[in-house]
Design an enzyme around this catalytic site. Structure first.
Site, mmCIF file in Angstrom:
data_model
loop_
_atom_site.group_PDB
_atom_site.id
_atom_site.type_symbol
_atom_site.label_atom_id
_atom_site.label_comp_id
_atom_site.label_asym_id
_atom_site.label_seq_id
_atom_site.Cartn_x
_atom_site.Cartn_y
_atom_site.Cartn_z
ATOM 1 N N TYR A 5 10.960 -0.279 -1.998
ATOM 2 C CA TYR A 5 9.740 0.196 -1.343
ATOM 3 C C TYR A 5 9.619 -0.357 0.076
ATOM 4 O O TYR A 5 9.367 0.384 1.033
ATOM 5 C CB TYR A 5 8.484 -0.183 -2.134
ATOM 6 C CG TYR A 5 7.250 -0.054 -1.276
ATOM 7 C CD1 TYR A 5 6.732 1.192 -0.977
ATOM 8 C CD2 TYR A 5 6.670 -1.175 -0.664
ATOM 9 C CE1 TYR A 5 5.648 1.337 -0.127
ATOM 10 C CE2 TYR A 5 5.586 -1.039 0.183
ATOM 11 C CZ TYR A 5 5.073 0.221 0.454
ATOM 12 O OH TYR A 5 4.017 0.350 1.317
ATOM 13 N N GLU A 60 3.953 -5.494 5.336
ATOM 14 C CA GLU A 60 4.365 -4.913 4.058
ATOM 15 C C GLU A 60 4.595 -5.995 3.005
ATOM 16 O O GLU A 60 4.256 -5.812 1.832
ATOM 17 C CB GLU A 60 5.628 -4.058 4.240
ATOM 18 C CG GLU A 60 5.411 -2.762 4.984
ATOM 19 C CD GLU A 60 4.456 -1.817 4.272
ATOM 20 O OE1 GLU A 60 4.290 -1.934 3.036
ATOM 21 O OE2 GLU A 60 3.856 -0.958 4.941
ATOM 22 N N ASP A 105 4.244 3.829 -2.820
ATOM 23 C CA ASP A 105 3.440 2.717 -3.339
ATOM 24 C C ASP A 105 2.426 3.277 -4.336
ATOM 25 O O ASP A 105 2.481 4.452 -4.705
ATOM 26 C CB ASP A 105 2.758 1.951 -2.200
ATOM 27 C CG ASP A 105 1.638 2.743 -1.526
ATOM 28 O OD1 ASP A 105 1.503 3.967 -1.792
ATOM 29 O OD2 ASP A 105 0.890 2.148 -0.736
ATOM 30 N N CYS A 115 -8.403 9.784 -2.091
ATOM 31 C CA CYS A 115 -7.833 10.011 -3.427
ATOM 32 C C CYS A 115 -7.806 8.683 -4.177
ATOM 33 O O CYS A 115 -6.757 8.202 -4.614
ATOM 34 C CB CYS A 115 -6.436 10.617 -3.303
ATOM 35 S SG CYS A 115 -5.812 11.346 -4.838
ATOM 36 N N CYS A 169 -12.759 14.644 -3.720
ATOM 37 C CA CYS A 169 -11.974 15.879 -3.613
ATOM 38 C C CYS A 169 -12.572 16.868 -2.615
ATOM 39 O O CYS A 169 -11.839 17.642 -1.983
ATOM 40 C CB CYS A 169 -11.846 16.539 -4.983
ATOM 41 S SG CYS A 169 -10.973 15.534 -6.213
ATOM 42 N N CYS A 190 -4.137 21.094 -4.485
ATOM 43 C CA CYS A 190 -4.084 20.053 -5.513
ATOM 44 C C CYS A 190 -4.225 20.654 -6.914
ATOM 45 O O CYS A 190 -5.272 21.181 -7.293
ATOM 46 C CB CYS A 190 -5.189 19.023 -5.285
ATOM 47 S SG CYS A 190 -5.173 17.693 -6.512
#
Length: 354
Positions: free
Chosen positions: A134, A51, A152, A204, A211, A220
């Site tokens: 985060y 991370e 994020d 995405c 999509c 969505c």
């Protein structure tokens, strides 16, 4: 005016279940990740390290660094005992070098104050050096299965499109966080967090989202409204200023190079580099050695977060008895260009190709 509070595409439970089902079949294979269904317990050290490395950096860029770090320092105690210069050298090229300094500070606090065990709570993690909201949430969810909200850039993009939120970033962050929190499940929150991040990274995507194969295509709101390509919106940034400077590459006739370690605080803090001037509009500084300096015909150009940098590169060859006013000579067999941060390595590559 769009009423964003009315854009509730589906229940959080249904979306979380759909995401976990999708993740079980489509999870990315990453060196720090325990695959879904695997009985192994995630290693908080590896999750934390990944991370920190992934902040402001891509997965593709991080993989090799992660492998090298964990091979050389397989535990947090190993990293805590490492030489600062060795860690900074291995970090060279990843950028945002304050992360490497905080990496060492955090490893040493975990080792000395926590017996080598990372705290298993969000608040405990947040108290460690270099760990912000985060990162604390990501470690809590992925390593300790705590239902923390991980937000994020990928998750922000998914939330903005899922709920058709048009408020520009960064002003939209609180609303996006609220939406993400409502969807975070108590069951498998770590896998869910990774599922949404994977969705943002692979389907995405910022441009041309796929999509048609998205597991959230039905609920969505942005897909239904035809606005997915426009989201998330961002407040325009001010143009970056350009700074200038000069760096000096001095090599003794026995092959040694003149280098200096930059101060711990500030840009490129703690990293090896070439002596040179400050960086500003009209930065001028005397050379570190009296020599017959040659200015290379090309310049080094590099972009940092807040500014562009243009460096003039000057080179000189000097005798072995030379004593510098700035920096120290490093023997040729101890010099590794890979230990230099990217901007300094660009200067070396420029000299090598001249």
């Amino acid at each position: 005016m769009r009423d964003e509070e009315m854009n509730a595409p589906a229940t959080g439970t249904g979306i979380a279940a759909e995401m976990l089902h999708w993740y079980d079949r489509n999870a990315r294979d990453l060196p720090w990740r325990i695959p879904p269904g695997d009985a192994q317990t995630p290693d908080p050290y590896r999750i934390w390290l990944s991370e920190v490395m992934l902040q402001q950096t891509t997965v593709a860029a991080v993989k090799d660094y992660f492998h090298r770090f964990t091979a050389r320092w397989p535990t947090v105690a190993d990293l805590a005992a490492a030489d600062d210069g060795a860690v900074m050298g291995e970090w060279a090229g990843l950028g945002y070098y304050a992360r490497a300094r905080n990496l060492l500070k955090c490893a040493r606090v975990v080792t000395q104050a926590h017996g080598g065990q990372f705290p298993d709570s969000y608040d405990g993690l947040l108290a460690l050096p270099g760990i912000g909201p985060y990162t604390a949430a990501a470690i809590s969810a992925i390593a300790f299965d705590q239902p923390e909200t991980v937000l994020d850039g990928n998750v922000e993009r998914v939330m903005a499109r899922l709920y058709d939120i048009h408020t520009p970033l960064p002003a939209a962050k609180p609303a996006l966080r609220d939406r993400a929190a409502q969807l975070t499940p108590a069951h498998r929150p770590g896998d869910y967090a990774q599922a949404v991040m994977d969705l943002g990274a692979t389907i995405c995507t910022p441009k041309s989202p796929a999509c048609g194969i998205c597991p959230l295509r039905e609920p969505c709101a942005a897909r239904q409204a035809g606005t997915a390509n426009d989201l998330p919106r961002k407040t325009p940034k001010n143009p970056k200023p350009t700074r200038h400077g000069t760096i000096y590459l001095a090599q003794r006739t026995d092959g040694a190079w003149l280098l200096e370690r930059r101060p711990d605080k500030g840009l490129l803090g703690g990293m090896l580099g070439w002596p040179g001037s400050d960086w500003g509009e009209n930065a001028v500084q005397a050379p570190p050695i009296d020599a017959d300096w040659v200015t290379l015909p090309a310049e080094v150009r590099h972009t940092f977060t807040h500014f562009h940098l243009v460096l003039t590169v000057r080179y000189a060859e000097v005798p072995p008895e030379t004593v510098p006013r700035q920096g120290v000579f490093v023997a040729a067999h101890d010099f590794r260009p890979s230990d230099l941060p990217t901007v300094m390595r660009k200067a070396f590559d420029l000299w090598r190709g001249a």
